[in-house]
Structure formats: C-alpha cells, structure tokens
Design an enzyme around this catalytic site. Structure first.
Site, PDB file in Angstrom:
ATOM      1  N   ASN A  12       0.796  -1.237   0.000  1.00 29.30           N
ATOM      2  CA  ASN A  12       0.000   0.000   0.000  1.00 29.30           C
ATOM      3  C   ASN A  12       0.825   1.283   0.000  1.00 29.30           C
ATOM      4  OD1 ASN A  12      -2.675  -0.637  -0.301  1.00 29.30           O
ATOM      5  ND2 ASN A  12      -3.024  -0.969   1.871  1.00 29.30           N
ATOM      6  N   SER A  13       2.036   1.235  -0.520  1.00 29.64           N
ATOM      7  CA  SER A  13       2.848   2.455  -0.560  1.00 29.64           C
ATOM      8  C   SER A  13       2.736   3.178  -1.902  1.00 29.64           C
ATOM      9  CB  SER A  13       4.314   2.141  -0.241  1.00 29.64           C
ATOM     10  OG  SER A  13       4.848   1.234  -1.184  1.00 29.64           O
ATOM     11  N   GLY A  14       2.042   2.593  -2.857  1.00 32.67           N
ATOM     12  CA  GLY A  14       1.845   3.257  -4.141  1.00 32.67           C
ATOM     13  C   GLY A  14       2.858   2.889  -5.210  1.00 32.67           C
ATOM     14  N   LYS A  15       3.476   1.722  -5.082  1.00 35.48           N
ATOM     15  CA  LYS A  15       4.491   1.311  -6.051  1.00 35.48           C
ATOM     16  C   LYS A  15       3.905   1.164  -7.458  1.00 35.48           C
ATOM     17  CE  LYS A  15       5.446  -2.328  -3.575  1.00 35.48           C
ATOM     18  NZ  LYS A  15       4.543  -2.104  -2.438  1.00 35.48           N
ATOM     19  N   GLU A  86       6.478  -5.779  -8.984  1.00 33.44           N
ATOM     20  CA  GLU A  86       6.668  -6.997  -8.178  1.00 33.44           C
ATOM     21  C   GLU A  86       8.089  -7.551  -8.332  1.00 33.44           C
ATOM     22  OE1 GLU A  86       4.505  -7.670  -6.019  1.00 33.44           O
ATOM     23  OE2 GLU A  86       2.666  -6.762  -6.791  1.00 33.44           O
ATOM     24  N   SER A  87       9.066  -6.661  -8.322  1.00 32.51           N
ATOM     25  CA  SER A  87      10.456  -7.057  -8.576  1.00 32.51           C
ATOM     26  C   SER A  87      11.047  -7.933  -7.480  1.00 32.51           C
ATOM     27  CB  SER A  87      11.333  -5.823  -8.787  1.00 32.51           C
ATOM     28  OG  SER A  87      11.388  -5.035  -7.611  1.00 32.51           O
ATOM     29  N   GLN A  88      10.413  -7.978  -6.309  1.00 29.50           N
ATOM     30  CA  GLN A  88      10.914  -8.850  -5.250  1.00 29.50           C
ATOM     31  C   GLN A  88      10.893 -10.316  -5.680  1.00 29.50           C
ATOM     32  OE1 GLN A  88       8.053  -7.127  -4.952  1.00 29.50           O
ATOM     33  NE2 GLN A  88       6.417  -8.512  -4.319  1.00 29.50           N
ATOM     34  N   CYS A 143       2.139   3.238   8.934  1.00 28.77           N
ATOM     35  CA  CYS A 143       1.669   2.045   9.629  1.00 28.77           C
ATOM     36  C   CYS A 143       0.141   2.071   9.707  1.00 28.77           C
ATOM     37  CB  CYS A 143       2.276   2.018  11.033  1.00 28.77           C
ATOM     38  SG  CYS A 143       1.662   0.681  12.084  1.00 28.77           S
ATOM     39  N   HIS A 183       4.529  -2.183  15.761  1.00 29.77           N
ATOM     40  CA  HIS A 183       3.288  -2.908  15.514  1.00 29.77           C
ATOM     41  C   HIS A 183       3.498  -4.214  14.752  1.00 29.77           C
ATOM     42  CE1 HIS A 183       1.372   0.971  16.671  1.00 29.77           C
ATOM     43  NE2 HIS A 183       0.709   0.082  17.393  1.00 29.77           N
TER      44      HIS A 183
END
Length: 189
Positions: A12-15, A86-88, A143, A183
C-alpha cells in the site's frame, strides 16, 4: 547514461501507481516503455499490473526462464524505459539481465517491489537489486495502526498475525498489512 533504479516500499505504498504514472508520462511524449511484472503475481490476471485504486494495464510476465536482456534487445522499437512491478519475485538472473539492459543497451530500468517479506527476510529479487542498483529509493507509507513510517509487512490469517510459513503467498490488503517495527511485533489485532 541509463541507470538501474530500485524503488521499494511496503504494501500500500503506491508502487504500482507510480509505475503507471511513469509509463503515462513517457507515452504522453511519444516515448514507448516496456512494463513487466512477475509471472507469480496473478491476483488480477496473468500479465496484469493493477493498482489498488483501480488502474490496470497489461504487462509482459517475467518467469525465471525468460531472458529479459534478449527480450528487450530484440524489440523492434527500443524502449525509453523498462518498468518492473513486483520485482521482489525476480530471480538473481532476472536482476542481472536488467543490469545488462542498462549497461549494454543504455535503457533505464525502474524496478518496484517489496524489500523484505513478512518474516523480515530479503526476497531474492530485492537482495540482488539492493546490490546492483545505481539508485535506491524508498516509497514511504504509514503504519496501519499509528502514524509512524511503515517499514515491515505483517501477514495475517483469519485476523491473526502470522510469522512462519512460505515466503511467497500472493494476496492483497486482506492478507498483508503495512506496519512499523513496534506494531510488527505487537499488532493491534
């Protein structure tokens, strides 16, 4: 001179929206791009780049047996940029192919993905992008439980945190949550 960029962030960081924005900006100027994504990510269909806000686009799926360098080198029209989602999930060889695209074809590559998994281990693709990238940028988000920067991904099943299991499990908001360190270890679930 072209460079290899690695832009990482939590869920959810906007990649993906950043990929779609960059592609749009190039194409508005008549400059073609190539968008690729991991063949493992089939949430919204095979070879689809899709953001959580509803924007989507077709992409070339990357499997471990594709020679990315040869694929790009043999295109009729040289792209102005190669964008990877999705480069991971990339293999070590995939990442080295991307470096060759930059170094030998002089085409910039921007790879976007997660850095670490839900157990806080680097993904194979992330590890090699961190080693080879010319520029590394963090795409920040907050977070889910507080307003601190999210740096970790919490996997949940049936509303409970999960810290063990297979590294790769394709999911969305219902499975993975962006969290800060505090968290991650003590989620407010």
């Amino acid at each position: 001179m072209a460079q290899l960029y690695y832009k990482y962030g939590t869920m959810n960081s906007g990649k993906t929206i950043e990929i779609l924005k960059v592609a749009h900006n190039y194409e508005e100027q008549g400059k073609p791009v190539v968008i690729m994504t991991s063949a493992l990510d089939t949430r919204d269909g095979f070879g689809i780049v899709s953001s959580r806000i509803g924007m989507r686009r077709e992409a070339i799926p990357i499997s471990n047996d594709i020679d990315i360098f040869t694929f790009i080198a043999q295109l009729e029209e040289k792209p102005y940029c190669v964008l990877i989602d999705e480069s991971q999930f990339l293999s070590k060889q995939n990442v080295y192919d991307l470096a060759r695209v930059v170094d030998e074809l002089n085409v910039p590559v921007m790879a976007f993905g997660l850095k670490n998994d839900f157990q806080n281990n680097l993904f194979e693709g992330s590890k090699h992008l961190l080693l080879l990238a010319d520029k590394i940028d963090e795409i920040k988000t907050i977070c889910q439980y507080c307003s601190k920067k999210a740096t970790m991904v919490l996997r949940t099943e049936n509303g409970k945190p999960v810290y063990e299991g297979d590294q790769i499990q394709i999911g969305g908001n219902e499975t993975y949550i962006p969290v800060c360190r505090k968290h991650y270890f003590n989620p407010e679930i």
